[in-house]
Write a protein that holds these residues in place. Sequence first.
Motif, PDB file in Angstrom:
ATOM      1  N   ASP A  15      15.704   5.602   1.648  1.00 25.84           N
ATOM      2  CA  ASP A  15      14.056   5.517   1.517  1.00 25.84           C
ATOM      3  C   ASP A  15      13.851   4.058   2.256  1.00 25.84           C
ATOM      4  O   ASP A  15      12.741   4.008   2.791  1.00 25.84           O
ATOM      5  CB  ASP A  15      13.765   5.629   0.125  1.00 25.84           C
ATOM      6  N   SER A  19      11.822   3.426   5.640  1.00 21.57           N
ATOM      7  CA  SER A  19      10.485   2.680   5.701  1.00 21.57           C
ATOM      8  C   SER A  19      10.656   1.552   6.537  1.00 21.57           C
ATOM      9  O   SER A  19       9.661   1.045   7.218  1.00 21.57           O
ATOM     10  CB  SER A  19      10.265   2.288   4.201  1.00 21.57           C
ATOM     11  N   GLU A 116       6.358   0.452  -4.143  1.00 25.58           N
ATOM     12  CA  GLU A 116       6.699   0.716  -2.697  1.00 25.58           C
ATOM     13  C   GLU A 116       6.681   2.438  -2.557  1.00 25.58           C
ATOM     14  O   GLU A 116       6.136   2.730  -1.363  1.00 25.58           O
ATOM     15  CB  GLU A 116       8.214   0.380  -2.548  1.00 25.58           C
ATOM     16  N   GLY A 117       7.159   3.180  -3.347  1.00 20.27           N
ATOM     17  CA  GLY A 117       7.192   4.588  -3.324  1.00 20.27           C
ATOM     18  C   GLY A 117       5.758   5.337  -3.013  1.00 20.27           C
ATOM     19  O   GLY A 117       5.346   6.032  -1.947  1.00 20.27           O
ATOM     20  N   ALA A 120       3.892   3.926  -0.256  1.00 24.55           N
ATOM     21  CA  ALA A 120       4.412   4.305   1.114  1.00 24.55           C
ATOM     22  C   ALA A 120       3.928   5.772   1.660  1.00 24.55           C
ATOM     23  O   ALA A 120       3.591   6.114   2.812  1.00 24.55           O
ATOM     24  CB  ALA A 120       5.973   4.121   1.176  1.00 24.55           C
ATOM     25  N   VAL A 121       4.098   6.456   0.498  1.00 25.11           N
ATOM     26  CA  VAL A 121       3.568   8.053   0.795  1.00 25.11           C
ATOM     27  C   VAL A 121       2.122   7.959   1.314  1.00 25.11           C
ATOM     28  O   VAL A 121       1.793   8.525   1.989  1.00 25.11           O
ATOM     29  CB  VAL A 121       3.762   8.683  -0.693  1.00 25.11           C
ATOM     30  N   SER A 141      10.703  10.075   7.125  1.00 27.02           N
ATOM     31  CA  SER A 141      10.519   9.123   6.107  1.00 27.02           C
ATOM     32  C   SER A 141       9.539   9.355   4.997  1.00 27.02           C
ATOM     33  O   SER A 141       9.701   8.980   4.003  1.00 27.02           O
ATOM     34  CB  SER A 141      10.240   7.756   6.911  1.00 27.02           C
ATOM     35  N   SER A 145      10.314   9.804   0.881  1.00 26.67           N
ATOM     36  CA  SER A 145       9.562   8.851   0.179  1.00 26.67           C
ATOM     37  C   SER A 145       9.147   9.920  -0.966  1.00 26.67           C
ATOM     38  O   SER A 145       8.896   9.488  -2.195  1.00 26.67           O
ATOM     39  CB  SER A 145       8.444   8.361   0.908  1.00 26.67           C
ATOM     40  N   CYS A 149       9.865   9.579  -4.942  1.00 23.58           N
ATOM     41  CA  CYS A 149       9.057   9.593  -5.906  1.00 23.58           C
ATOM     42  C   CYS A 149       9.220  10.611  -7.121  1.00 23.58           C
ATOM     43  O   CYS A 149       9.224  10.418  -8.224  1.00 23.58           O
ATOM     44  CB  CYS A 149       7.582   9.637  -5.331  1.00 23.58           C
TER      45      CYS A 149
END
Length: 193
Positions: A15, A19, A116-117, A120-121, A141, A145, A149
């Motif tokens: 991940d 990212s 972050e997770g 990022a999504v 990616s 992600s 999650c």
Amino acid sequence: LMWRVGTESVLSIIDIATSIYVILNFRAGGEAHAMYYQAMLVSLGSSWLFQIIVTILQNKGRRGSALAKELFWTVLFLKSPRDAFKVASGAKHEKGALVDPLMELSISKAVELFTEGLPAVIIQVAAVVFRGGSSQMELLSLVISLVMCGFTSAQISYDFDTDPKGRAQKPDFYGYVPDGTHTRTICFGSLIA
């Protein structure tokens, strides 16, 4: 336990790698992708910063070399595998550490999930929708992600529910994950979905 924390560690590394690829891809996209680049950079940077803070707080009562060792793993984005290794190897609560290894892993994963997770999504979905498409690597990616999650939130819930101390102290609250290997596997899989 070893399968879950090992799988999550591998997913976490993949991940982060994807990212970083997406961040570099957004950066190369110029002005049109600047907003996505900056948002992903802030997301990853805040995750890194909060992981450093968690590491410092966790190891505040330990000697300098122990703190330096843990910070080394954190700075390299390898805190998740490091924490997973401690949990899988059965490490006990170390003198001077704020919490036990399982709680440290859960806190670190929650920080990663919320800083972050999930961001990022959201950023990557917005990029796909508003740009009218993405490369295969950007979509990969995004999928990683999303899986990360789901896996992270499932693992945190599962670990707290199956903790023997929690079940003994509050049996009315803990215990939705049934006993038995087969039923626990099914329950864990449904938590991910």
